[in-house]
Design an enzyme around this catalytic site. Structure first.
Site, PDB file in Angstrom:
ATOM      1  N   ASN A   5       0.836  -1.192   0.000  1.00  0.00           N
ATOM      2  CA  ASN A   5       0.000   0.000   0.000  1.00  0.00           C
ATOM      3  C   ASN A   5       0.875   1.248   0.000  1.00  0.00           C
ATOM      4  O   ASN A   5       2.085   1.191   0.234  1.00  0.00           O
ATOM      5  CB  ASN A   5      -0.904   0.013   1.236  1.00  0.00           C
ATOM      6  CG  ASN A   5      -1.919  -1.109   1.226  1.00  0.00           C
ATOM      7  OD1 ASN A   5      -2.604  -1.313   0.238  1.00  0.00           O
ATOM      8  ND2 ASN A   5      -2.006  -1.846   2.321  1.00  0.00           N
TER       9      ASN A   5
ATOM     10  N   CYS B 140      -5.463  -7.734  -3.697  1.00  0.00           N
ATOM     11  CA  CYS B 140      -6.080  -6.560  -4.315  1.00  0.00           C
ATOM     12  C   CYS B 140      -6.789  -7.014  -5.583  1.00  0.00           C
ATOM     13  O   CYS B 140      -6.154  -7.547  -6.499  1.00  0.00           O
ATOM     14  CB  CYS B 140      -5.038  -5.493  -4.633  1.00  0.00           C
ATOM     15  SG  CYS B 140      -5.740  -4.020  -5.419  1.00  0.00           S
TER      16      CYS B 140
ATOM     17  N   ASN C 182      -8.602  -5.194  -7.999  1.00  0.00           N
ATOM     18  CA  ASN C 182      -8.349  -4.426  -9.214  1.00  0.00           C
ATOM     19  C   ASN C 182      -6.932  -4.639  -9.728  1.00  0.00           C
ATOM     20  O   ASN C 182      -6.696  -4.681 -10.940  1.00  0.00           O
ATOM     21  CB  ASN C 182      -8.605  -2.937  -8.959  1.00  0.00           C
ATOM     22  CG  ASN C 182     -10.064  -2.577  -9.074  1.00  0.00           C
ATOM     23  OD1 ASN C 182     -10.808  -3.160  -9.850  1.00  0.00           O
ATOM     24  ND2 ASN C 182     -10.503  -1.606  -8.288  1.00  0.00           N
TER      25      ASN C 182
ATOM     26  N   ASN D 184     -10.869  -2.976   5.839  1.00  0.00           N
ATOM     27  CA  ASN D 184     -11.451  -2.025   4.907  1.00  0.00           C
ATOM     28  C   ASN D 184     -12.932  -1.868   5.251  1.00  0.00           C
ATOM     29  O   ASN D 184     -13.552  -2.793   5.779  1.00  0.00           O
ATOM     30  CB  ASN D 184     -11.323  -2.513   3.463  1.00  0.00           C
ATOM     31  CG  ASN D 184      -9.885  -2.490   2.970  1.00  0.00           C
ATOM     32  OD1 ASN D 184      -8.978  -2.063   3.667  1.00  0.00           O
ATOM     33  ND2 ASN D 184      -9.679  -2.960   1.756  1.00  0.00           N
TER      34      ASN D 184
ATOM     35  N   ARG E  69      -7.873   0.657   4.380  1.00  0.00           N
ATOM     36  CA  ARG E  69      -6.739   0.746   5.291  1.00  0.00           C
ATOM     37  C   ARG E  69      -5.450   0.697   4.476  1.00  0.00           C
ATOM     38  O   ARG E  69      -5.402   0.116   3.392  1.00  0.00           O
ATOM     39  CB  ARG E  69      -6.759  -0.409   6.307  1.00  0.00           C
ATOM     40  CG  ARG E  69      -6.606  -1.765   5.657  1.00  0.00           C
ATOM     41  CD  ARG E  69      -6.491  -2.897   6.647  1.00  0.00           C
ATOM     42  NE  ARG E  69      -6.219  -4.135   5.914  1.00  0.00           N
ATOM     43  CZ  ARG E  69      -5.891  -5.285   6.482  1.00  0.00           C
ATOM     44  NH1 ARG E  69      -5.805  -5.374   7.782  1.00  0.00           N
ATOM     45  NH2 ARG E  69      -5.661  -6.355   5.749  1.00  0.00           N
TER      46      ARG E  69
ATOM     47  N   CYS F 129     -12.615  -0.490  -5.386  1.00  0.00           N
ATOM     48  CA  CYS F 129     -11.937  -1.531  -4.612  1.00  0.00           C
ATOM     49  C   CYS F 129     -12.500  -2.877  -5.056  1.00  0.00           C
ATOM     50  O   CYS F 129     -13.690  -3.139  -4.882  1.00  0.00           O
ATOM     51  CB  CYS F 129     -12.160  -1.306  -3.113  1.00  0.00           C
ATOM     52  SG  CYS F 129     -11.435  -2.596  -2.073  1.00  0.00           S
ATOM     53  N   GLY F 130     -11.641  -3.688  -5.651  1.00  0.00           N
ATOM     54  CA  GLY F 130     -12.116  -4.971  -6.157  1.00  0.00           C
ATOM     55  C   GLY F 130     -12.618  -5.879  -5.055  1.00  0.00           C
ATOM     56  O   GLY F 130     -13.698  -6.478  -5.170  1.00  0.00           O
ATOM     57  N   THR F 131     -11.859  -5.991  -3.957  1.00  0.00           N
ATOM     58  CA  THR F 131     -12.326  -6.836  -2.862  1.00  0.00           C
ATOM     59  C   THR F 131     -13.534  -6.213  -2.172  1.00  0.00           C
ATOM     60  O   THR F 131     -14.389  -6.924  -1.645  1.00  0.00           O
ATOM     61  CB  THR F 131     -11.202  -7.089  -1.838  1.00  0.00           C
ATOM     62  OG1 THR F 131     -10.707  -5.835  -1.345  1.00  0.00           O
ATOM     63  CG2 THR F 131     -10.070  -7.882  -2.473  1.00  0.00           C
TER      64      THR F 131
END
Length: 285
Positions: A86, A95, A97, A203, A222, A231-233
């Protein structure tokens, strides 16, 4: 030692990717290359850095708009492995994306030798596969959604759910407008309320239902410590919570609109994410 450091993005999330020295970036995308004096071994040694030193290293790349840095490593089991950091230097477990970007990266640089291939992002195994004419980034199906949690906020009890689709998420169904400014104080407090692993943080994703199979969502991340474009997740987490707490007709794709673009979640034949990846992006002036 020669190497490639490139810019890629998906749904507004922007990443730097340090690729293998011998990997050639497709000539049709020269604008994605970032010139830096750093050598490839510098990137491979980041695991041994302190958190502060990693943060300083990322800052030294002078890329103002990146979400984080992905460092590719060779693997005997997978097409490649990826360590992801990050913006604050902390390592990330996964991640979504970035996984979509790495799928395109592998296909266009020749790292992918088959139509279906596996790679690692942080601690998560990702399976890239073609379905309905596009490549999806598939993840191991996470443990079931855990519900029944709540937080006291401004004299109101806010219920939330917990799920970990590679990264831990606190998920709130929000039945009002998703206003990031108004939701920021709640996100900052909830960001530390991981009910499964104390002090790990999480997150925070808020979602609202637009219509059947269609959601809007925003995620406070975070490590970035701010709202992300997408945010993909987070999209995975919102879709999975939605599918568990609301009954809906059988359809295997859930659309999640985030500020940076629309992400698609495939629930069958396997759990996967599609977020249109692209080479390069424009840095802010």
């Amino acid at each position: 030692m020669e190497y490639s450091l490139v810019k890629m993005s998906a749904s507004g999330n922007k990443f730097l990717i340090a690729g293998f020295p011998e990997t050639s970036v497709p000539k049709k995308n020269p604008s994605c290359l970032l010139k830096t004096k750093k050598q490839y071994p510098d990137f491979l040694n980041l695991t041994n850095f302190t958190l502060k030193d990693r943060k300083d290293f990322l800052k030294s790349l002078q890329n103002k708009d990146m979400e984080g840095l992905a460092v590719l490593k060779k693997s005997s089991l997978y097409a490649f492995e990826c360590e992801f950091y990050n913006r604050d230097g902390s390592p990330a477990e996964m991640c979504g994306n970035l996984s979509c970007c790495l799928t395109l990266y592998a296909l266009e640089t020749g790292l992918a030798k088959e139509e279906t291939f596996n790679f690692m992002v942080g601690k998560e195994k990702v399976t890239a596969f073609k379905h309905l004419g596009k490549y999806w980034a598939g993840i191991t199906k996470p443990a079931p959604v855990k519900s029944g949690f709540s937080i006291q906020f401004q004299e109101t009890v806010i219920p939330y759910h917990f799920i970990c689709p590679g990264v831990p998420h606190g998920v709130v169904e929000w039945k009002q407008d998703l206003n990031p400014s108004l939701l920021l104080p709640l996100a900052l407090e909830l960001r530390h309320k991981n009910p499964v692993q104390e002090n790990a943080g999480l997150n925070v994703t808020f979602f609202s239902i637009q219509k059947e199979h269609s959601l809007k969502a925003i995620t406070f991340e975070r490590g970035v410590e701010n709202w992300t474009k997408a945010c993909g997740t987070g999209a995975l987490a919102a879709a999975l919570v939605y599918s568990q707490i609301h009954s809906f007709s059988n359809q295997n794709i859930i659309s999640v609109e985030m500020p940076g673009g629309v992400l698609e979640i495939l629930t069958d034949p396997s759990l996967a994410l599609f977020s249109r990846p692209q080479w390069s992006y424009t840095e802010p002036v």
